[in-house]
Design an enzyme around this catalytic site. Structure first.
Site, PDB file in Angstrom:
ATOM      1  N   ASP A  75       0.541  -1.149  -0.218  1.00 58.68           N
ATOM      2  CA  ASP A  75      -0.163  -0.159   0.107  1.00 58.68           C
ATOM      3  C   ASP A  75       0.842   1.243   0.203  1.00 58.68           C
ATOM      4  OD1 ASP A  75      -2.182   1.936   2.201  1.00 58.68           O
ATOM      5  OD2 ASP A  75      -2.113   1.641   0.183  1.00 58.68           O
ATOM      6  N   LYS A 118       2.421   2.655  -6.202  1.00 64.29           N
ATOM      7  CA  LYS A 118       1.800   2.225  -7.343  1.00 64.29           C
ATOM      8  C   LYS A 118       2.917   1.243  -8.092  1.00 64.29           C
ATOM      9  CE  LYS A 118      -0.053   5.716 -10.039  1.00 64.29           C
ATOM     10  NZ  LYS A 118       1.513   6.060 -11.104  1.00 64.29           N
ATOM     11  N   ASP A 135      -3.507  -2.690  -2.025  1.00 63.83           N
ATOM     12  CA  ASP A 135      -4.588  -1.802  -1.957  1.00 63.83           C
ATOM     13  C   ASP A 135      -4.057  -1.174  -4.074  1.00 63.83           C
ATOM     14  OD1 ASP A 135      -5.730   0.814  -0.344  1.00 63.83           O
ATOM     15  OD2 ASP A 135      -6.644  -0.155  -1.295  1.00 63.83           O
ATOM     16  N   ASN A 136      -5.441  -1.038  -3.866  1.00 63.77           N
ATOM     17  CA  ASN A 136      -5.339   0.205  -5.041  1.00 63.77           C
ATOM     18  C   ASN A 136      -4.563  -0.183  -6.527  1.00 63.77           C
ATOM     19  OD1 ASN A 136      -3.392   2.578  -2.152  1.00 63.77           O
ATOM     20  ND2 ASN A 136      -5.672   2.595  -3.677  1.00 63.77           N
ATOM     21  N   GLU A 169     -11.566   4.752  -0.863  1.00 61.19           N
ATOM     22  CA  GLU A 169     -11.823   4.833   0.562  1.00 61.19           C
ATOM     23  C   GLU A 169     -12.525   6.034   0.411  1.00 61.19           C
ATOM     24  OE1 GLU A 169      -8.760   3.771  -0.518  1.00 61.19           O
ATOM     25  OE2 GLU A 169      -7.377   5.436   0.234  1.00 61.19           O
TER      26      GLU A 169
HETATM   27  O1  LIG Z   1       0.048   6.609  -3.143  1.00 63.13           O
HETATM   28  C1  LIG Z   1      -0.735   5.795  -2.028  1.00 63.13           C
HETATM   29  N1  LIG Z   1      -0.294   4.753  -1.527  1.00 63.13           N
HETATM   30  C2  LIG Z   1      -1.048   4.103  -1.217  1.00 63.13           C
HETATM   31  N2  LIG Z   1      -2.313   4.757  -1.141  1.00 63.13           N
HETATM   32  C3  LIG Z   1      -2.800   5.056  -2.262  1.00 63.13           C
HETATM   33  C4  LIG Z   1      -4.408   5.601  -1.964  1.00 63.13           C
HETATM   34  O2  LIG Z   1      -5.372   4.471  -0.718  1.00 63.13           O
HETATM   35  C5  LIG Z   1      -4.736   6.001  -2.465  1.00 63.13           C
HETATM   36  F1  LIG Z   1      -6.430   5.941  -2.765  1.00 63.13           F
HETATM   37  C6  LIG Z   1      -4.306   6.814  -3.702  1.00 63.13           C
HETATM   38  C7  LIG Z   1      -5.278   7.979  -4.323  1.00 63.13           C
HETATM   39  C8  LIG Z   1      -6.223   7.357  -5.390  1.00 63.13           C
HETATM   40  C9  LIG Z   1      -6.645   8.829  -5.739  1.00 63.13           C
HETATM   41  C10 LIG Z   1      -6.933  10.093  -5.565  1.00 63.13           C
HETATM   42  F2  LIG Z   1      -7.621  10.581  -5.855  1.00 63.13           F
HETATM   43  C11 LIG Z   1      -5.773  10.273  -4.788  1.00 63.13           C
HETATM   44  C12 LIG Z   1      -4.876   8.965  -4.366  1.00 63.13           C
HETATM   45  C13 LIG Z   1      -3.259   6.968  -3.191  1.00 63.13           C
HETATM   46  C14 LIG Z   1      -2.367   8.015  -4.309  1.00 63.13           C
HETATM   47  C15 LIG Z   1      -2.410   7.861  -5.901  1.00 63.13           C
HETATM   48  C16 LIG Z   1      -2.022   8.440  -6.235  1.00 63.13           C
HETATM   49  C17 LIG Z   1      -1.111   9.778  -5.889  1.00 63.13           C
HETATM   50  F3  LIG Z   1      -0.024  10.686  -6.916  1.00 63.13           F
HETATM   51  C18 LIG Z   1      -0.945  10.198  -4.571  1.00 63.13           C
HETATM   52  C19 LIG Z   1      -1.559   9.233  -3.733  1.00 63.13           C
HETATM   53  C20 LIG Z   1      -2.083   6.158  -3.049  1.00 63.13           C
HETATM   54 MG   LIG Z   2      -3.671   2.467  -0.104  1.00 61.87          MG
END
Ligand SMILES: O=c1[nH]cnc2c(O)c(F)c(-c3ccc(F)cc3)c(-c3ccc(F)cc3)c12
Ligand SMILES: [Mg+2]
Length: 214
Positions: A141, A144, A169-170, A199
């Site tokens: 988590d 990516k 996750d994700n 979430e």
């Molecule tokens: O980076 C992550 N690590 C772990 N879990 C994450 C998570 O559970 C998320 F929901 C997001 C998310 C997804 C959609 C969105 F709009 C914003 C943030 C991120 C994420 C994705 C891209 C970024 F530029 C920054 C944060 C993460």
């Molecule tokens: Mg996450």
């Protein structure tokens, strides 16, 4: 200089959650993220799937890549049997500082070891630094683009055993296409997708559960 979102989340925990009560810490963070400020914790819906995977596995040694504010750290550690250990890696010092206090507030310090630094550097040191043989469970988590290289690193460092469960996750939002391509086509893993939502939103997301076959 004002406070950061993680600091405001921590303030809500210290104000509203009961010390030593992981469930109230979890509920407080979920309430904060739904009603005050969205934050990238795995959340309650995907968190329930995480809970069921951990409960079924009952791991003695677990690894979390990406601590953030410690929400999933608390979710996992509260379910671990006595004597088990969760190692959680966080690259961002500001996140780590908040997470340490959230984990402490939940009363889970004896089950959790939070290590600051890049996962790519720390994974090869797991055995020598923390006396880890292999992990029973890994929660991915963090970032990516690190899911696939870190999974390969875990394999190469002999940190996975037959039956180790990886939960990512994700895998839809923001998405980890290279990781999914690898893990779903590898004969060394048996994978299953758990459809859920990003979430605290209605946007689709999900968790990929993969069992290492050795
Ligand atoms: O980076 C992550 N690590 C772990 N879990 C994450 C998570 O559970 C998320 F929901 C997001 C998310 C997804 C959609 C969105 F709009 C914003 C943030 C991120 C994420 C994705 C891209 C970024 F530029 C920054 C944060 C993460
Ligand atoms: Mg996450």
């Amino acid at each position: 200089t004002g406070s950061t979102r993680p600091q405001r989340l921590l303030r809500a925990v210290q104000k509203k959650a009961t010390q030593g009560d992981p469930q109230s810490v979890i509920a407080t963070i979920d309430h904060f993220c739904r009603h005050s400020e969205w934050a990238m914790n795995v959340g309650d819906e995907k968190g329930s799937i995480l809970d069921s995977v951990v409960t079924e596995l009952n791991p003695s040694s677990a690894l979390e890549l990406g601590t953030y504010c410690g929400y999933s750290t608390v979710r996992i550690a509260r379910l671990l049997p006595p004597g088990s250990k969760l190692i959680t890696l966080e690259f961002n010092p500001a996140y780590a500082a908040v997470a340490r206090q959230v984990i402490a507030w939940a009363g889970l310090n004896d089950k959790v070891q939070l290590v600051e630094g890049p996962s790519g550097d720390l994974i090869p040191q797991m055995k020598e630094l923390f006396g880890v043989q292999t992990f029973d469970f890994v929660f991915l988590d963090h970032w990516k683009d690190r899911y696939l290289p870190d999974t390969k690193l875990l394999e190469e460092c002999g940190l996975l055993r037959k039956g180790t469960v990886l939960l990512a996750d994700n895998v839809i939002c923001p998405g980890t296409p290279e990781y999914l391509e690898y893990i779903r086509n590898s004969s060394r893993y048996e994978s299953r997708y758990f459809k859920s939502h990003l979430e605290y939103t209605k946007v689709e997301d999900g968790l990929e559960k993969s069992v290492f076959l050795g």
